[in-house]
Scaffold this active site. Structure first.
Site, PDB file in Angstrom:
ATOM      1  N   SER A 281       0.833  -1.201   0.000  1.00 37.20           N
ATOM      2  CA  SER A 281       0.000   0.000   0.000  1.00 37.20           C
ATOM      3  C   SER A 281       0.867   1.250   0.000  1.00 37.20           C
ATOM      4  O   SER A 281       2.077   1.180   0.198  1.00 37.20           O
ATOM      5  CB  SER A 281      -0.911   0.015   1.216  1.00 37.20           C
ATOM      6  OG  SER A 281      -0.171   0.475   2.327  1.00 37.20           O
ATOM      7  N   LYS A 282       0.200   2.385  -0.187  1.00 36.35           N
ATOM      8  CA  LYS A 282       0.977   3.620  -0.319  1.00 36.35           C
ATOM      9  C   LYS A 282       1.681   3.990   0.974  1.00 36.35           C
ATOM     10  O   LYS A 282       2.681   4.689   0.961  1.00 36.35           O
ATOM     11  CB  LYS A 282       0.097   4.732  -0.877  1.00 36.35           C
ATOM     12  CG  LYS A 282      -0.753   5.492   0.084  1.00 36.35           C
ATOM     13  CD  LYS A 282      -1.466   6.609  -0.688  1.00 36.35           C
ATOM     14  CE  LYS A 282      -2.111   7.566   0.286  1.00 36.35           C
ATOM     15  NZ  LYS A 282      -2.878   8.603  -0.343  1.00 36.35           N
ATOM     16  N   ARG A 283       1.196   3.489   2.103  1.00 33.18           N
ATOM     17  CA  ARG A 283       1.843   3.822   3.380  1.00 33.18           C
ATOM     18  C   ARG A 283       2.995   2.863   3.707  1.00 33.18           C
ATOM     19  O   ARG A 283       3.856   3.181   4.511  1.00 33.18           O
ATOM     20  CB  ARG A 283       0.842   3.782   4.535  1.00 33.18           C
ATOM     21  CG  ARG A 283      -0.341   4.649   4.292  1.00 33.18           C
ATOM     22  CD  ARG A 283      -0.683   5.575   5.456  1.00 33.18           C
ATOM     23  NE  ARG A 283      -1.600   6.595   4.982  1.00 33.18           N
ATOM     24  CZ  ARG A 283      -1.329   7.873   4.897  1.00 33.18           C
ATOM     25  NH1 ARG A 283      -0.150   8.325   5.276  1.00 33.18           N
ATOM     26  NH2 ARG A 283      -2.212   8.741   4.443  1.00 33.18           N
TER      27      ARG A 283
END
Ligand code: GLU
Length: 523
Positions: A281-283
């Site tokens: 994911s982007k995090r």
């Protein structure tokens, strides 16, 4: 299995007409492009370049609530940095322009009208409050989720359930409405996926998705299918997250009467977190210490900065290679590919069904391999911004010598500087732990004596330095390390760096002696 009514068949590519193959990358400008998106664009590119077809960039920006300013430019620029280029795009007009969906709204209005007239879509007037109530009620009934579908539509506020005169009155009074697809009852939709094979879905499991919103713009589904058709897309290669939407898209092709020119679908497997537990994911990147975006992204709303491969010091060709391997398997041991080799060897048949784990260490290793392939001159160019940042401008031949010494140690571009900065400036401090470990009562005396011998050398090169060290250790009876370790500390400030002879020779006699002098003063 029941009767098959809606069938997406393989369109075999006519070998004489491979230049008519057209693919598209269709991002929504809702934020920066995750490396999963870059991989999708890359696989489209590799696939179409081999066939000599066309690569289209289409910006799918009809969801105005999720629109993020600057995201489109980010997408274009970051793909450009990766070397993913397009034949037709908002910036490069082509026969099917415009390529930004917000500039095509009239087209979707015409098409939704066609579906309404042919009875494949209907008006729905339900308010958000009414829909929420239905959701709540479904939840109370044993945790079900509410679906607007063949069953429930019969009880809702729409042009199927309501008497004609009533819904027409709603329309005339300007009541907001959406248009939904009318999913057929008790039928089957078949999606033939180039990677997953045949996927069969019963229409009773599909809901009546909104195709056209009350703001006068289409949803992704309608705009995507209409544009793929109008832009003559032959192959839809996209992420697995769109597989559940594919049956709906097949239905739309059939409803419009375009089944004969339906594109082939290929849904790419997910890129997984390093531990394999779920989608990257982007995090994850910044949490786990590696970038998940091609270039740095500053969120215009929150001001949060997400790191990028470019800024972390990756080469674009390495990024492409890392991504090529995340889902595709060349079937050989070859790991390092040029872009042309990737184009030559890539095939959708060798893309797996299962997710691929992202391995940050392997990513660095790939970059290292590409850095090793660079000439000294190219590495000098890559080093330039770091030299500028520190206000140093060494002569070209000096820089060339340094690069030769440190190139093997650099995994990322900044490592070139981190492994060599002491060739361009004196250490400002000396590592105290190293000092305490290596500095002995006799060290200062030995170094002074050694410096005096160096002073006398007429020639200062590898051979003379080496001979001097041999003679000196033999004469004084000290061990090699007792001389070399302190010398390294004075040259570099720590116990790092290439061989001390190499450091000495590149620095030159004067600087070498000066660092001993300055260092001993400090001790
Ligand atoms: N706009 C969709 C996205 O953001 C495109 C999906 C597709 O390729 O059909 O990924």
């Amino acid at each position: 299995m029941g009767k098959i009514d809606y069938f997406c068949d393989f369109l075999n590519i006519n070998p004489m007409k491979t230049d008519q193959v057209r693919v598209r990358f269709a991002p929504s400008p809702t934020g920066p492009l995750h490396i999963g998106g870059v991989r999708t664009a890359l696989y489209n590119l590799l696939f179409v370049r081999k066939l000599g077809g066309k690569m289209i960039l289409r910006i799918e920006d009809t969801d105005r609530n999720r629109f993020v300013p600057g995201a489109e430019q980010y997408i274009v620029d970051s793909l450009g940095w990766c070397g993913i280029e397009f034949d037709e795009s908002p910036e490069k007009d082509g026969p099917h322009a415009p390529y930004r969906q917000s500039d095509r709204s009239g087209i979707y209005q015409d098409h939704i009208q066609r579906l309404i007239e042919s009875g494949h879509a209907y008006y729905a007037f339900d308010t958000e409050a009414e829909l929420n109530e239905m959701r709540e009620r479904a939840k109370e009934k044993g945790g079900q989720t509410f679906q607007y579908d063949q069953e429930t539509r019969k009880t809702m506020q729409n042009s199927i359930a309501l008497p004609e005169e009533q819904w027409k009155k709603y329309m005339e009074s300007g009541m907001p409405y959406v248009v939904r697809i009318k999913t057929p009852e008790n039928e089957h939709v078949v999606v033939n996926d180039l990677i997953r094979g045949e996927v069969v879905v019963s229409t009773s499991n599909l809901d009546d998705k909104v195709l056209f919103k009350s703001d006068g713009l289409p949803t992704y589904h309608l705009a995507n299918v209409v544009d793929d058709y109008l832009m003559k897309i032959t192959h839809v290669i996209r992420g697995e997250e769109w597989l559940p939407s594919a049956p709906l898209h097949v239905l739309l092709y059939c409803f419009f009467g375009w089944e004969d020119v339906m594109p082939q679908f290929a849904h790419l497997p997910l890129i997984l977190k390093p531990d394999g537990n779920g989608k990257l994911s982007k995090r994850d990147g910044d949490r786990l210490g590696f970038p998940v975006f091609p270039t740095e992204w500053k969120d215009p709303q929150s001001g949060e900065v997400y790191s990028g491969y470019r800024e972390a010091g990756y080469l674009p060709e390495a990024v492409i290679n890392i991504l090529a391997h995340l889902g595709w398997n060349p079937g050989t041991d070859q790991e390092i590919f040029s872009k042309d080799e990737l184009i030559e060897q890539f095939s959708l048949e060798r893309v797996g069904k299962h997710g691929s784990k992202f391995d940050p260490e392997k990513a660095k290793w790939f970059n290292h391999q590409y850095m090793l392939l660079k000439s000294d001159d190219e590495l000098c160019r890559l080093m330039k911004p770091y030299l500028d940042e520190h206000g140093v401008s060494p002569p070209a031949d000096y820089l060339g010598k340094v690069i030769q010494l440190v190139r093997e140690r650099a995994f990322l571009i900044p490592d070139l500087w981190n492994a060599s900065w002491f060739f361009f400036m004196r250490p400002k401090e000396y590592d105290t732990q190293v000092y305490q470990k290596i500095w002995q009562p006799g060290t200062t005396g030995w170094l002074n004596e050694f410096a005096a011998d160096v002073e006398k050398l007429a020639e200062f090169n590898e051979d003379t330095f080496h001979t001097l060290v041999q003679d000196f250790t033999a004469r004084t009876g000290i061990k090699m390390g007792q001389l070399m370790n302190p010398l390294r500390l004075l040259m570099v400030g720590s116990n790092q760096g290439p061989g001390i002879t190499d450091i000495a020779v590149v620095l030159g006699k004067d600087e070498f002696l000066e660092r001993i002098r300055v260092g001993l003063e400090d001790k």
